[in-house]
Design a protein around this motif. Sequence first.
Motif, PDB file in Angstrom:
ATOM      1  N   PRO A  36     128.534 -31.444  71.598  1.00 52.09           N
ATOM      2  CA  PRO A  36     127.381 -30.733  71.036  1.00 52.09           C
ATOM      3  C   PRO A  36     126.989 -31.335  69.690  1.00 52.09           C
ATOM      4  N   ALA A  37     125.785 -31.013  69.245  1.00 58.45           N
ATOM      5  CA  ALA A  37     125.298 -31.542  67.971  1.00 58.45           C
ATOM      6  C   ALA A  37     126.239 -31.170  66.841  1.00 58.45           C
ATOM      7  N   GLY A  38     126.642 -32.164  66.076  1.00 64.73           N
ATOM      8  CA  GLY A  38     127.561 -31.928  64.976  1.00 64.73           C
ATOM      9  C   GLY A  38     126.838 -31.709  63.663  1.00 64.73           C
ATOM     10  N   VAL A  39     127.619 -31.369  62.649  1.00 62.20           N
ATOM     11  CA  VAL A  39     127.076 -31.171  61.300  1.00 62.20           C
ATOM     12  C   VAL A  39     126.827 -32.526  60.654  1.00 62.20           C
ATOM     13  N   VAL A  40     125.675 -32.692  60.027  1.00 68.09           N
ATOM     14  CA  VAL A  40     125.357 -33.926  59.298  1.00 68.09           C
ATOM     15  C   VAL A  40     125.902 -33.795  57.883  1.00 68.09           C
ATOM     16  N   THR A  41     126.750 -34.733  57.495  1.00 67.94           N
ATOM     17  CA  THR A  41     127.373 -34.688  56.176  1.00 67.94           C
ATOM     18  C   THR A  41     126.816 -35.779  55.265  1.00 67.94           C
ATOM     19  N   VAL A  42     127.113 -35.658  53.986  1.00 70.50           N
ATOM     20  CA  VAL A  42     126.712 -36.690  53.032  1.00 70.50           C
ATOM     21  C   VAL A  42     127.380 -38.013  53.378  1.00 70.50           C
ATOM     22  N   ASP A  43     128.636 -37.967  53.818  1.00 73.20           N
ATOM     23  CA  ASP A  43     129.327 -39.198  54.211  1.00 73.20           C
ATOM     24  C   ASP A  43     128.636 -39.885  55.384  1.00 73.20           C
ATOM     25  N   TRP A 163     120.126 -32.686  61.719  1.00 68.36           N
ATOM     26  CA  TRP A 163     120.568 -32.706  63.118  1.00 68.36           C
ATOM     27  C   TRP A 163     120.987 -34.117  63.496  1.00 68.36           C
ATOM     28  N   LYS A 164     121.947 -34.191  64.426  1.00 74.44           N
ATOM     29  CA  LYS A 164     122.289 -35.469  65.042  1.00 74.44           C
ATOM     30  C   LYS A 164     122.629 -35.218  66.504  1.00 74.44           C
ATOM     31  N   PRO A 165     122.406 -36.210  67.366  1.00 76.54           N
ATOM     32  CA  PRO A 165     122.696 -36.036  68.789  1.00 76.54           C
ATOM     33  C   PRO A 165     124.198 -36.110  69.059  1.00 76.54           C
ATOM     34  N   GLY A 166     124.807 -35.001  69.410  1.00 75.77           N
ATOM     35  CA  GLY A 166     126.239 -34.976  69.644  1.00 75.77           C
ATOM     36  C   GLY A 166     126.997 -35.425  68.415  1.00 75.77           C
ATOM     37  N   ASN A 167     127.915 -36.384  68.605  1.00 75.53           N
ATOM     38  CA  ASN A 167     128.641 -36.930  67.458  1.00 75.53           C
ATOM     39  C   ASN A 167     127.842 -37.978  66.697  1.00 75.53           C
ATOM     40  N   ALA A 259     117.274 -35.642  72.821  1.00 78.06           N
ATOM     41  CA  ALA A 259     116.021 -34.910  72.659  1.00 78.06           C
ATOM     42  C   ALA A 259     116.331 -33.610  71.944  1.00 78.06           C
ATOM     43  N   VAL A 260     115.408 -33.176  71.097  1.00 78.34           N
ATOM     44  CA  VAL A 260     115.575 -31.912  70.387  1.00 78.34           C
ATOM     45  C   VAL A 260     114.198 -31.317  70.112  1.00 78.34           C
ATOM     46  N   LEU A 261     114.102 -29.997  70.201  1.00 75.72           N
ATOM     47  CA  LEU A 261     112.860 -29.277  69.933  1.00 75.72           C
ATOM     48  C   LEU A 261     113.140 -28.173  68.931  1.00 75.72           C
TER      49      LEU A 261
END
Length: 375
Positions: A36-43, A163-167, A259-261
Amino acid sequence: MSRRRIRSSSLALAGLLIVAIATPVRADPLTPFKGPAGVVTVDDVRPHYSAPENKNNSYYSEWWSVVFFLEGGYGAYVRFLITNMGLKDGAATVNAEFRLDDGEKLSERTDLSKDQWSAGGSDVLDMKLGDNSLSGPIDGLVLKVKNESFEAEYKLTNIAPPWKPGNGKAQYGASAGKYFQIQIPAPVAAVTGTVRIPGEKEPRIVKGVAIAEHQIMSVGMHEQAKRWMRYRAISASTTFIAADIETPDVFGNAHIQYAVLFKDGKKVFDTTAFKATMGDELVDTSKPEYHVPRLVRLDWANEAGTVKAAIKANKLTGREDYLESSNAVERFVVSKFAKPILYDFNGPFAAEVTEGGKTSKFGGDGRYFFTVVNP
């Protein structure tokens, strides 16, 4: 007032094919985006130039791009690029464009060495490329641009969350050092900005929305894709982003997809695996071996429901043959491995989401990009 006009390379192709190195034919597995879409971090969005797999990798390229959709006839685009492709490792380029309300475009390219850029910060992003910078928390970035034609400061406030697609990472082959990575820090953000133009007493005040993306490639484009479809429709109310990468024969023509909406800033659905049906092909009259689908249908389903989406490319607004626009040295080297042409269209999308017996409809206008790397 002196206004310098310089043609800027396209987002998909600029800087990615400056050199090409022969790669032996192999039958490696492909691992597309997972989970599933993961959290986008500063790293995630800091430069990966110093990573072991990139430091001496001639294919390494990493870019941060912001595309603006501004009110009052204005428009803007900024891309920061760090790459090993070319003669100098860690070289950086800033491409910045500002379109005036009368249609005139101010466009500048700034080339920098690896000693002229830096990235710091702990909890926030703090990138500096010469006189240009991208800084702040991921959901509230500030972009500053300075060149001979204009000086700008844009403040982004996310409407939709990062947002990011999965990992966010698609791996090419068994080696962990070959991958394509993407995060979208701002799928859609509200923008306010000031733009100062030499010779004008007052700054131009702009506002609108923008999308900010971060991407990394540690494979050559001829290895990464055979054909690459991208679409984005960006607005404060409805944002739809989709991509389908068809990989080369060595990876079994497997697909990397996402894809994301978003509706009013909230995610309606996202996926990293759909059925793509493409048709109504445009045949390039200059190069008839190049076929570009103008109608794309995307279908997928999970335990929650089903999604049907369609993209229609209405008007061809641009065509870039990379070999024709390259210098003689680049053309000689790149042509041994790839013959990329990018096609750019305006076009609408429509989507139907069925969940719990209820169907919701969405739509909007956007931009459709199709790159044929090798026909």
